[in-house]
Design an enzyme around this catalytic site. Structure first.
Site, PDB file in Angstrom:
ATOM      1  N   ASP A 259      32.115  15.873 -16.967  1.00  0.00           N
ATOM      2  CA  ASP A 259      31.731  16.565 -15.734  1.00  0.00           C
ATOM      3  C   ASP A 259      33.019  16.897 -14.978  1.00  0.00           C
ATOM      4  OD1 ASP A 259      31.058  17.258 -13.149  1.00  0.00           O
ATOM      5  OD2 ASP A 259      29.651  15.616 -12.837  1.00  0.00           O
TER       6      ASP A 259
ATOM      7  N   CYS B 146      25.470  11.926  -3.393  1.00  0.00           N
ATOM      8  CA  CYS B 146      24.748  12.060  -4.667  1.00  0.00           C
ATOM      9  C   CYS B 146      25.318  11.105  -5.709  1.00  0.00           C
ATOM     10  CB  CYS B 146      24.772  13.501  -5.188  1.00  0.00           C
ATOM     11  SG  CYS B 146      24.026  14.676  -4.078  1.00  0.00           S
TER      12      CYS B 146
ATOM     13  N   LYS C  48      33.241  25.043  -6.324  1.00  0.00           N
ATOM     14  CA  LYS C  48      34.163  23.945  -6.017  1.00  0.00           C
ATOM     15  C   LYS C  48      35.604  24.311  -6.370  1.00  0.00           C
ATOM     16  CE  LYS C  48      30.721  20.273  -6.619  1.00  0.00           C
ATOM     17  NZ  LYS C  48      30.309  20.005  -5.243  1.00  0.00           N
TER      18      LYS C  48
ATOM     19  N   GLN D 158      34.644  18.352 -10.006  1.00  0.00           N
ATOM     20  CA  GLN D 158      35.686  18.093  -9.014  1.00  0.00           C
ATOM     21  C   GLN D 158      37.074  18.427  -9.542  1.00  0.00           C
ATOM     22  OE1 GLN D 158      35.158  17.463  -5.918  1.00  0.00           O
ATOM     23  NE2 GLN D 158      32.952  17.236  -6.141  1.00  0.00           N
TER      24      GLN D 158
ATOM     25  N   HIS E  41      28.046  11.443 -10.512  1.00  0.00           N
ATOM     26  CA  HIS E  41      27.176  12.207  -9.607  1.00  0.00           C
ATOM     27  C   HIS E  41      25.772  12.188 -10.212  1.00  0.00           C
ATOM     28  CE1 HIS E  41      25.538  15.838  -7.646  1.00  0.00           C
ATOM     29  NE2 HIS E  41      26.528  15.772  -6.789  1.00  0.00           N
TER      30      HIS E  41
END
Lengths: 399, 141
Positions: free
Chosen positions: A191, A357, A217, A194, A116
């Protein structure tokens, strides 16, 4: 899963048809998180780590409890390893900014083409400031990390590795153990924006040094997130922002900073949102994650099978269920992703269209934009039926 | 399924009026839509200060392609000032104020008014035309 749906107030509020398949952009707020946020803001609002009155003390206790909850959620060694932020973007920017002074000219930061923009741009800024170089693990044609390229990308100048746990476009789950093993000396940030809603997280098993995620999220409120860091690393880092709360002592001629995590939490934190995030984490932890996973995979399989019956569909991501989550990006031949999404919206199906993104990934796969369906535990077979039927109508109408 | 996709609008997009590139443009501009990565490239030649030759390459959605096609039909004879005023009128039209450009196709874009996130899909072709025409004009000055 109907019981789960009942725990999300949005479905009553929106009525029918409402097929929310844009969970990778923002998931819906679960009732316990909504309650925690509302209760704090309306019946228990006070600042934390400041006042000594009862309300302030209760807020501080609740905030500390939230830190302990989030530490358990990611498998941290202690609550003090959890820094509250406004979300993953802020978390990664914080990490990049705090690590920038360590970089020297010619050092390398290894990212991937799956990332992202939030896990690319902060590192580019860090590299630019110090004359370092950004490199990227390429992707395979089915949207996975091409780990065979790792030996050529990791070297003695690789100081930082920053990779996604789960792609927000292809839905591919990264094999973090291979990356960790290939660059054992580098500081590794994952990261997890998600991943948080799609499976358990164990930062110590991953062996990473930093892990970022967002509340919104994972069924919590917007405006909160966290950065987990290994304590010895956090202790060695300078502050990110200056202000209240992050200090031990301030004099006109200088300041001594607080220990982690407070060193990194200048100013009043998003208290209500953090309490909501912790409530969402407890809600997720109270579920049988295996049952949630199986449900998600069954629906993912239905999406993949359904799209395969339609003409002119190109799947962007793993073709099967192995090593993936319920995030399915696809392209309809000769139809723009926004037209797909706009027409489906007319049927009450909420999708995301665009580059998500992730423009380097789009470029690597020869795409400009895709449509994307992303699942959450409250999704059901009706949602999938509406999606497949709607895409079929789009093809009939616009292709 | 959706009022946005009237048959006439879809036909306008698919007609691809003015699609292609000019061999020797006086001015060229590409404008991206940051929402989706779409891009409109417009080439112009000028007769004096006014658009004479025109070509457009719209890599985008139905709305972007339709807007670029509509512009192709009417760009001839416009100067930068006309285009700037047109762009402002179309922006106002999308915000539910005014009639937009005085072109018969304009009414096809009326349903876009209700979808704020798609306004730029229409406007980027005007942005590209304005930038290309200004570049051509400034190049000659």
């Amino acid at each position: 899963m109907k019981a789960i749906r009942a725990e999300f107030p949005i479905f009553d509020a929106q009525g029918s048809p409402f097929h929310y398949l844009d969970n990778a952009a923002t998931s819906q707020l679960c009732a316990p998180a909504a309650h925690a946020l509302h209760a704090f803001e309306t019946t228990a609002r006070a600042n934390v780590k400041r006042g000594v009155h009862k309300l302030a003390d209760a807020a501080t206790v609740a905030f500390d409890d939230a830190r302990a909850t989030m530490a358990a959620f990611v498998g941290a060694a202690s609550p003090e390893e959890v820094i509250f932020t406004s979300g993953t973007t802020m978390s990664i920017n914080m990490a990049a900014r705090c690590l920038t002074p360590r970089l020297r000219e010619g050092d390398e930061i290894l990212l991937s083409e799956l990332e992202h923009h939030s896990d690319i741009v902060p590192w580019q800024m860090a590299a630019q400031a110090r004359g370092a170089r950004v490199r990227a693990i390429p992707v395979t044609s089915d949207g996975r990390l091409d780990l065979e390229a790792l030996p050529d990308l990791v070297g003695p100048r690789t100081r930082i590795v920053a990779v996604t746990h789960l792609s927000n476009v292809s839905g591919a789950v990264s094999d973090l153990s291979v990356i960790r093993a290939a660059a054992p000396e580098a500081i590794m940030l994952v990261d997890g924006a998600q991943r948080a809603a799609h499976g358990p997280i164990d930062v110590r098993a991953i062996g990473c040094d930093l892990y970022a995620l967002s509340s919104h999220k994972m069924f919590g409120p917007t405006g909160a997130g966290m950065l987990w860091g290994r304590m010895d690393l956090l202790e060695s880092l300078p502050p990110f922002l200056g202000g209240g709360e992050m200090i031990r002592e301030v004099r006109i001629d200088g300041t001594r900073y607080a220990d982690p995590p407070h060193r990194f939490e200048a100013g009043t934190p998003p208290i209500g949102a953090v309490l909501g995030m912790a409530a969402a984490a407890r809600w997720l932890q109270s579920r049988d994650r295996r049952v949630l996973h199986d449900h998600e995979m069954r629906l993912t399989g239905r999406i993949l099978d359904g799209l395969a019956t339609l003409p002119g569909i190109r799947l962007v991501g793993p073709q099967g269920l192995q090593g993936r989550a319920g995030i399915v990006a696809f392209e309809v031949e000769d139809v723009h992703a926004h037209d797909v999404c706009q027409m489906l919206d007319g049927n009450g199906v909420a999708l995301r269209g665009g580059h998500h993104c992730a423009q380097p990934l789009m470029r690597a796969l020869g795409l400009v934009a895709t449509a994307r369906a992303s699942l959450a535990p409250y999704n059901d077979d009706d949602d999938i039926d509406a999606l497949i039927e709607g895409v079929g109508k789009v093809i009939e109408r616009l292709r | 399924m959706n009022d946005l996709y009237d048959d006439a609008l879809v036909a306008l997009a698919k007609a691809k009026d003015g699609a292609g590139r000019l061999d020797a443009p006086d001015g060229t501009a590409s404008v991206d839509n940051p929402l989706c990565g779409d891009r409109v490239t417009i080439d112009v030649t000028l007769d004096g200060a006014r658009v004479d030759g025109f070509a457009q390459k719209a890599r985008g959605c139905i709305l972007t392609q339709a807007a670029a096609g509509m512009i192709a039909r009417h760009a001839h004879g416009l100067d930068a000032g006309d285009i700037e005023a047109l762009r402002a009128r179309v922006r106002d039209f999308l915000s539910s104020a005014g009639d937009g450009a005085d072109w018969p196709e304009m009414a096809l874009f009326e349903p876009v008014r209700t979808v704020r996130s798609r306004h730029d899909c229409v406007l980027i072709a005007f942005d590209a035309l304005l930038e290309a025409t200004r570049k051509a004009r400034d190049e000659r000055a």
